[in-house]
Design a protein around this motif. Structure first.
Motif, PDB file in Angstrom:
ATOM      1  N   THR A 103       0.844  -1.202   0.000  1.00  0.00           N
ATOM      2  CA  THR A 103       0.000   0.000   0.000  1.00  0.00           C
ATOM      3  C   THR A 103       0.885   1.261   0.000  1.00  0.00           C
ATOM      4  N   TYR A 104       0.312   2.341  -0.619  1.00  0.00           N
ATOM      5  CA  TYR A 104       0.970   3.654  -0.703  1.00  0.00           C
ATOM      6  C   TYR A 104       0.008   4.705  -0.128  1.00  0.00           C
ATOM      7  N   THR A 105       0.496   5.465   0.847  1.00  0.00           N
ATOM      8  CA  THR A 105      -0.349   6.403   1.595  1.00  0.00           C
ATOM      9  C   THR A 105      -0.352   7.779   0.918  1.00  0.00           C
ATOM     10  N   PHE A 106      -1.564   8.385   0.849  1.00  0.00           N
ATOM     11  CA  PHE A 106      -1.744   9.742   0.322  1.00  0.00           C
ATOM     12  C   PHE A 106      -2.539  10.554   1.358  1.00  0.00           C
ATOM     13  N   ASP A 107      -1.949  11.673   1.780  1.00  0.00           N
ATOM     14  CA  ASP A 107      -2.610  12.569   2.732  1.00  0.00           C
ATOM     15  C   ASP A 107      -3.589  13.439   1.952  1.00  0.00           C
ATOM     16  N   MET A 108      -4.863  13.399   2.331  1.00  0.00           N
ATOM     17  CA  MET A 108      -5.902  14.121   1.598  1.00  0.00           C
ATOM     18  C   MET A 108      -6.126  15.545   2.133  1.00  0.00           C
ATOM     19  N   ARG A 109      -5.373  15.977   3.116  1.00  0.00           N
ATOM     20  CA  ARG A 109      -5.507  17.333   3.653  1.00  0.00           C
ATOM     21  C   ARG A 109      -4.686  18.320   2.810  1.00  0.00           C
ATOM     22  N   THR A 110      -4.969  19.613   3.035  1.00  0.00           N
ATOM     23  CA  THR A 110      -4.183  20.646   2.362  1.00  0.00           C
ATOM     24  C   THR A 110      -2.760  20.630   2.902  1.00  0.00           C
ATOM     25  N   GLN A 111      -1.825  20.628   1.972  1.00  0.00           N
ATOM     26  CA  GLN A 111      -0.417  20.532   2.354  1.00  0.00           C
ATOM     27  C   GLN A 111       0.336  21.790   1.893  1.00  0.00           C
ATOM     28  N   THR A 112       1.397  22.116   2.617  1.00  0.00           N
ATOM     29  CA  THR A 112       2.190  23.306   2.343  1.00  0.00           C
ATOM     30  C   THR A 112       3.528  22.904   1.758  1.00  0.00           C
ATOM     31  N   LEU A 113       3.859  23.487   0.618  1.00  0.00           N
ATOM     32  CA  LEU A 113       5.147  23.257  -0.016  1.00  0.00           C
ATOM     33  C   LEU A 113       5.942  24.553  -0.007  1.00  0.00           C
ATOM     34  N   ASP A 114       7.128  24.492   0.526  1.00  0.00           N
ATOM     35  CA  ASP A 114       7.993  25.664   0.582  1.00  0.00           C
ATOM     36  C   ASP A 114       8.851  25.710  -0.681  1.00  0.00           C
TER      37      ASP A 114
END
Length: 398
Positions: free
Chosen positions: A66-77
């Protein structure tokens, strides 16, 4: 040596233990617990099967992954980037990108590492957007830069199942030389504005001072004019009062003066005297009253002569009370208060309540014109040199 019977009795417990361990591991591998904010991509023997939803999921043990994906808004710098603007000015800028996984399947199958891909794409887009703008625009139009970067990121990230929610450029800094030049320009502009404001203030101050001096001079001139009017009226009243006194004296004063003159003549060495006929006539009348002689007097008693109507009007004898009333009214003017008002205006007081100079002068002229009929001229009650000569001739004849 172990007998086969003894060896079989030892192997059976070991096999049972191995089978139990395998069963436990298989059960553990077949149960997959997914968090509420995640989704997981399932592969069996390397083949994509499905997305695991939050909760307990059962998967084939040992052969699945399995491969996990976070469905929340994420911040990329986005790291700091160097760019050259359209007007060839070097600048550096960094940004923050907010993303959200909308389709975990695309994010798993269409792109290797969606976070890294979005970050790299944001870096190149940031440099491209800054290169298409002027230096002043890069410093002032921050919202426009954010909108352009987001628009450039939307199309490729949609294919990856990623949505760019927002882009925020944190800093845009020009080079040190450009910063120094901008500081000098800003300093010069502020000095220019300060000089303009100072010049405007001095000009305004000069205007206010001139206006105050003007109003002060007008009020002072009004006071001097009133003073001159009062002085002229005082002289006129003095002349009128002297004339009234002369009227009250009449012939009696003339005879007494004549007697004094005769006395002075008698003290002289000359024996020849020339007397005017008018004097001898008055002496006879006067002697009749003193000695009871036979000379016929022209009246029962010696009375002062009255001025005729023309002479009384010329001298203003009938207007004495009116003139005195005007003098009293004029003397009620507070000259000291006018001086205080003039000084206050000169020091910068608000001249809004001060009447217009032309209106004040016009009112004073009207007052002078209206008071001309009262016989209060600047020199004598008659008001003209011809009137003075007529009055003198009338006095001599009497």
């Amino acid at each position: 040596m172990f007998s086969p019977l003894q060896l079989g009795g030892t192997i059976l417990p070991i096999a049972a233990l191995l089978l139990l361990a395998v069963a436990v591991v298989a059960v553990y591998q077949s149960v997959e617990i997914v968090n509420a904010y995640e989704k997981r991509a399932l592969t069996v023997f390397g083949e994509y099967r499905k997305l695991l939803e939050p909760g307990i999921n059962f998967v084939p043990p040992f052969v699945s992954r399995t491969y996990t994906f976070d469905m929340r808004t994420q911040t990329l710098d986005v790291p700091r980037q160097e760019a050259i603007t359209r007007d060839n000015s070097p600048v550096t800028a960094d940004a923050v990108v907010y993303i959200k996984v909308m389709d975990a399947k695309k994010a798993f199958l269409e792109v290797d590492d969606y976070k890294k891909a979005v970050s790299n794409l944001a870096q190149t887009t940031l440099r491209a957007v800054l290169g298409d703008m002027e230096l002043d625009d890069t410093l002032n139009k921050r919202q426009q830069i954010n909108a352009k970067i987001r628009k450039e990121l939307d199309e490729p990230t949609d294919e990856w199942g990623i949505r760019v929610e927002s882009v925020e450029v944190r800093e845009v800094n020009p080079s040190k030389d450009v910063q120094q030049a901008m500081e000098q320009q800003t300093s010069a502009e502020r000095k220019r504005r300060a000089m303009i404001l100072e010049a405007q203030g001095e000009r305004r101050s000069a205007i206010e001072k001139a206006e105050g001096d003007k109003q002060s001079n007008i009020i002072r001139a009004q006071g001097e004019k009133q003073s001159q009017i009062l002085e002229a009226q005082g002289d006129a009243i003095s002349t009128v009062l002297r004339a009234r006194s002369a009227e009250s004296m009449g012939e009696r004063a003339i005879i007494e003066r004549g007697m004094e003159t005769l006395e002075e003549i008698g003290q002289g060495e000359s024996t020849t005297f020339v007397l005017p006929q008018e004097l001898t006539s008055m002496l006879s009348r006067y002697g009749k009253h003193l000695t009871g002689s036979d000379a016929q007097p022209q009246s029962e008693i010696l009375e002062g002569l009255e001025f005729d109507a023309e002479t009384r009007e010329l001298l203003g004898l009938d207007d004495i009370e009116e003139i005195l009333g005007q003098i009293e009214a004029e003397t009620e003017m507070d000259v000291e208060e006018m001086e205080k008002e003039a000084q206050a205006i000169k020091e910068g007081a608000d001249p809004a309540d001060i009447p217009d100079p032309d209106e004040v002068i016009a009112e004073m002229d009207e007052e002078m014109a209206g008071g001309g009929g009262t016989g209060t001229g600047a020199d004598t009650p008659g008001g003209t040199p011809e009137a003075d000569e007529d009055r003198e001739r009338e006095t001599e004849s009497n």
